[in-house]
Design an enzyme around this catalytic site. Structure first.
Site, mmCIF file in Angstrom:
data_model
loop_
_atom_site.group_PDB
_atom_site.id
_atom_site.type_symbol
_atom_site.label_atom_id
_atom_site.label_comp_id
_atom_site.label_asym_id
_atom_site.label_seq_id
_atom_site.Cartn_x
_atom_site.Cartn_y
_atom_site.Cartn_z
ATOM 1 N N ASP A 175 19.797 -35.757 -11.408
ATOM 2 C CA ASP A 175 20.992 -35.859 -11.138
ATOM 3 C C ASP A 175 21.963 -36.790 -12.183
ATOM 4 O OD1 ASP A 175 23.988 -35.858 -8.649
ATOM 5 O OD2 ASP A 175 23.902 -36.680 -10.609
ATOM 6 N N ASN A 176 22.601 -36.573 -12.873
ATOM 7 C CA ASN A 176 22.793 -37.328 -14.658
ATOM 8 C C ASN A 176 24.539 -38.311 -14.284
ATOM 9 O OD1 ASN A 176 24.889 -35.540 -14.671
ATOM 10 N ND2 ASN A 176 25.070 -34.904 -16.319
ATOM 11 N N TYR A 231 35.355 -23.391 -13.529
ATOM 12 C CA TYR A 231 34.583 -23.187 -12.404
ATOM 13 C C TYR A 231 34.277 -22.384 -11.837
ATOM 14 C CZ TYR A 231 33.579 -25.538 -7.347
ATOM 15 O OH TYR A 231 32.329 -25.869 -6.590
ATOM 16 N N GLY A 270 28.951 -38.069 -9.874
ATOM 17 C CA GLY A 270 28.056 -38.443 -8.364
ATOM 18 C C GLY A 270 27.970 -40.208 -9.133
ATOM 19 N N ARG A 323 41.295 -34.496 -4.447
ATOM 20 C CA ARG A 323 41.195 -33.367 -3.708
ATOM 21 C C ARG A 323 41.828 -34.147 -2.128
ATOM 22 N NH1 ARG A 323 34.709 -31.568 -3.954
ATOM 23 N NH2 ARG A 323 34.199 -33.833 -3.869
ATOM 24 N N THR A 373 35.094 -29.111 1.657
ATOM 25 C CA THR A 373 34.425 -30.167 2.773
ATOM 26 C C THR A 373 34.814 -31.132 2.689
ATOM 27 O OG1 THR A 373 31.957 -28.213 2.753
ATOM 28 C CG2 THR A 373 32.063 -31.216 3.443
ATOM 29 N N ASN A 410 17.520 -23.277 -15.343
ATOM 30 C CA ASN A 410 16.946 -23.764 -15.701
ATOM 31 C C ASN A 410 16.519 -24.043 -13.594
ATOM 32 O OD1 ASN A 410 16.367 -24.429 -17.876
ATOM 33 N ND2 ASN A 410 17.905 -26.567 -17.626
ATOM 34 N N GLY A 450 25.568 -36.716 -5.160
ATOM 35 C CA GLY A 450 26.875 -36.271 -5.138
ATOM 36 C C GLY A 450 26.688 -36.058 -3.689
ATOM 37 N N PHE A 451 28.243 -36.013 -3.590
ATOM 38 C CA PHE A 451 28.923 -36.244 -1.683
ATOM 39 C C PHE A 451 28.464 -35.070 -0.817
ATOM 40 C CE2 PHE A 451 32.439 -33.833 0.800
ATOM 41 C CZ PHE A 451 32.504 -34.307 2.056
HETATM 42 P P1 NAD Z 1 29.871 -33.775 -6.276
HETATM 43 O O1 NAD Z 1 31.309 -33.940 -7.750
HETATM 44 O O2 NAD Z 1 30.029 -35.115 -5.345
HETATM 45 O O3 NAD Z 1 28.712 -33.369 -6.308
HETATM 46 C C1 NAD Z 1 27.784 -32.877 -7.911
HETATM 47 C C2 NAD Z 1 27.229 -33.548 -8.171
HETATM 48 O O4 NAD Z 1 26.579 -33.271 -10.067
HETATM 49 C C3 NAD Z 1 26.597 -34.950 -8.756
HETATM 50 O O5 NAD Z 1 26.131 -36.409 -8.289
HETATM 51 C C4 NAD Z 1 26.703 -34.751 -10.488
HETATM 52 O O6 NAD Z 1 27.116 -35.856 -10.829
HETATM 53 C C5 NAD Z 1 26.140 -33.744 -10.190
HETATM 54 N N1 NAD Z 1 25.433 -33.091 -12.116
HETATM 55 C C6 NAD Z 1 26.937 -32.616 -12.124
HETATM 56 N N2 NAD Z 1 26.763 -32.021 -13.539
HETATM 57 C C7 NAD Z 1 25.320 -32.092 -13.651
HETATM 58 C C8 NAD Z 1 24.392 -31.958 -14.765
HETATM 59 N N3 NAD Z 1 24.548 -31.543 -15.318
HETATM 60 N N4 NAD Z 1 24.080 -31.916 -13.964
HETATM 61 C C9 NAD Z 1 23.019 -33.102 -13.101
HETATM 62 N N5 NAD Z 1 23.935 -33.065 -12.270
HETATM 63 C C10 NAD Z 1 24.754 -32.977 -12.575
HETATM 64 O O7 NAD Z 1 30.770 -32.885 -5.999
HETATM 65 P P2 NAD Z 1 30.488 -32.063 -3.577
HETATM 66 O O8 NAD Z 1 31.293 -32.499 -3.545
HETATM 67 O O9 NAD Z 1 29.291 -33.468 -3.210
HETATM 68 O O10 NAD Z 1 29.182 -30.232 -4.575
HETATM 69 C C11 NAD Z 1 28.749 -30.042 -4.806
HETATM 70 C C12 NAD Z 1 27.541 -28.474 -4.780
HETATM 71 O O11 NAD Z 1 28.263 -27.801 -3.503
HETATM 72 C C13 NAD Z 1 28.914 -28.031 -6.624
HETATM 73 O O12 NAD Z 1 27.823 -27.072 -6.419
HETATM 74 C C14 NAD Z 1 29.765 -27.256 -5.616
HETATM 75 O O13 NAD Z 1 29.855 -26.981 -6.410
HETATM 76 C C15 NAD Z 1 29.779 -26.834 -4.061
HETATM 77 N N6 NAD Z 1 30.881 -26.688 -2.971
HETATM 78 C C16 NAD Z 1 31.579 -28.660 -3.050
HETATM 79 C C17 NAD Z 1 32.675 -28.335 -1.779
HETATM 80 C C18 NAD Z 1 33.694 -29.386 -1.689
HETATM 81 O O14 NAD Z 1 33.731 -29.324 -1.025
HETATM 82 N N7 NAD Z 1 32.732 -30.548 -1.638
HETATM 83 C C19 NAD Z 1 32.699 -26.683 -1.952
HETATM 84 C C20 NAD Z 1 32.181 -25.435 -2.509
HETATM 85 C C21 NAD Z 1 31.382 -25.728 -3.059
#
Ligand code: NAD
Length: 311
Positions: free
Chosen positions: A27-28, A141, A32, A182, A171, A95, A6-7
């Protein structure tokens, strides 16, 4: 690490592998992308396991730290995937906790400022319990993350697992998806395309936007400690959404207009972390000014859009 494609996860994979750590990324690709980690595939310190974090994590190697980031994170994504969001926040978290418990590893939960909901306390300290509507659309969420925090705290109490909860505030940076809904990717891509920037409400709601490199640095210092958290990670530089839109217009040199649209349901009005814990316990402060982070983000989106146009 779950959610490593992911990001934020992909930047964390970069930082860890650059420092010589071996990373196993689970990752699934729900939200991402393989593109985010393509450059790491086939390198010595990086292994990708393409699987759902809701299935038992079968990792053969030794594990020192489990970072649990898997979860849709943008409102557009979790509203599109409500049940997978609840599943990965609950089953996926259990898990990941189980893996940490079995291996005696440290566990770091990527929680969120959304656990504070639409806060009655401003700025938000870690001791604030939040104001969340448990049945509103965003609850898939917010409540999943609140469950994830409860599970993390319970593993610590019940099993003595070495856990940490990090509450990440908004972020931004390169590798956000243009369609993730976003504000930053939406504003930047529309400004670059010369299309009106859509600001919800009157634009006076605030956000505090932290550059991704700073968020990753924060995750690393918390992981390296034995602090249980919760720890807020974010910037105290609060801007209105309207001011952000103007900043993006300035940085892109775009003549696009601003269009006002309806506020989404349960949209938080104000968001700013109190980062005293991060600062005083970990010496962590965000180093990147929003203008510099946005300039890097604009450059990245410009490159992506040019590459897309050339394909
Ligand atoms: P994102 O959506 O870019 O990344 C999340 C990743 O998790 C993706 O690669 C997605 O494919 C993977 N994923 C989701 N469900 C899955 C599953 N069941 N099995 C395996 N992989 C799975 O989001 P992000 O912005 O990179 O956020 C990452 C984490 O940080 C998240 O937990 C989010 O809640 C937390 N977060 C992010 C922000 C932000 O501003 N970006 C703020 C607060 C918290």
């Amino acid at each position: 690490m779950t959610g490593g494609a992911g990001f934020i996860g992909s930047h964390l994979c970069d930082a860890l592998t650059h420092s010589g750590f071996a990373v196993i990324c689970v990752d699934n690709f729900l939200t991402g992308s393989r593109d985010n980690i393509e450059h790491l595939l086939g390198t010595e310190n990086f292994t990708l396991i393409e699987q759902d974090a809701n299935d038992k994590l079968a990792v053969a190697d030794e594990v020192d730290v489990v970072f649990h980031l898997a979860s849709p994170a943008s409102p557009a994504d979790y509203l599109r995937h409500p049940i997978p969001t609840l599943s990965v926040g609950s089953i996926g978290t259990l898990n990941a906790l189980e893996l940490a418990r079995e291996r005696g590893a440290r566990f770091v939960l990527a929680s969120t400022s959304e656990v504070y909901g639409d806060p009655h306390q401003h700025p938000q300290t870690e001791s604030y319990w939040g104001n969340v509507n448990p049945i509103g659309p965003r609850s898939v969420y917010d409540e999943a993350k609140r469950f994830a925090e409860a599970a993390t705290a319970a593993y610590r109490r019940e099993y003595g697992t070495d856990t940490a909860i990090v509450r990440i505030f908004n972020t931004f940076g390169p590798r956000m998806r243009t369609d993730d809904g976003r504000a930053v990717p939406a504003f930047v891509t529309r400004a670059l395309a010369g299309q009106p920037l859509r600001v919800s409400g009157d634009g006076h709601q605030s956000r505090s936007l932290c550059y991704v490199e700073d968020t990753v640095a924060g995750l690393l210092v918390v992981a390296a400690s034995d602090h249980p958290g919760p720890v807020n990670l974010g910037t105290e530089d609060e801007r209105t959404v309207l001011a952000l839109a103007h900043l993006v217009l300035d940085l892109t040199g775009s003549a696009a207009e601003i269009e006002f649209i309806a506020l989404p349901e349960d949209d938080p009005v104000r968001r700013r972390p109190d980062t005293t814990v991060a600062r005083e316990v970990f010496g962590w402060v965000p180093r990147t000014a929003i203008e510099d982070g946005l300039a890097a983000t604009v450059a990245w989106f410009t490159q992506q859009l040019a590459a897309g146009a050339a394909r």
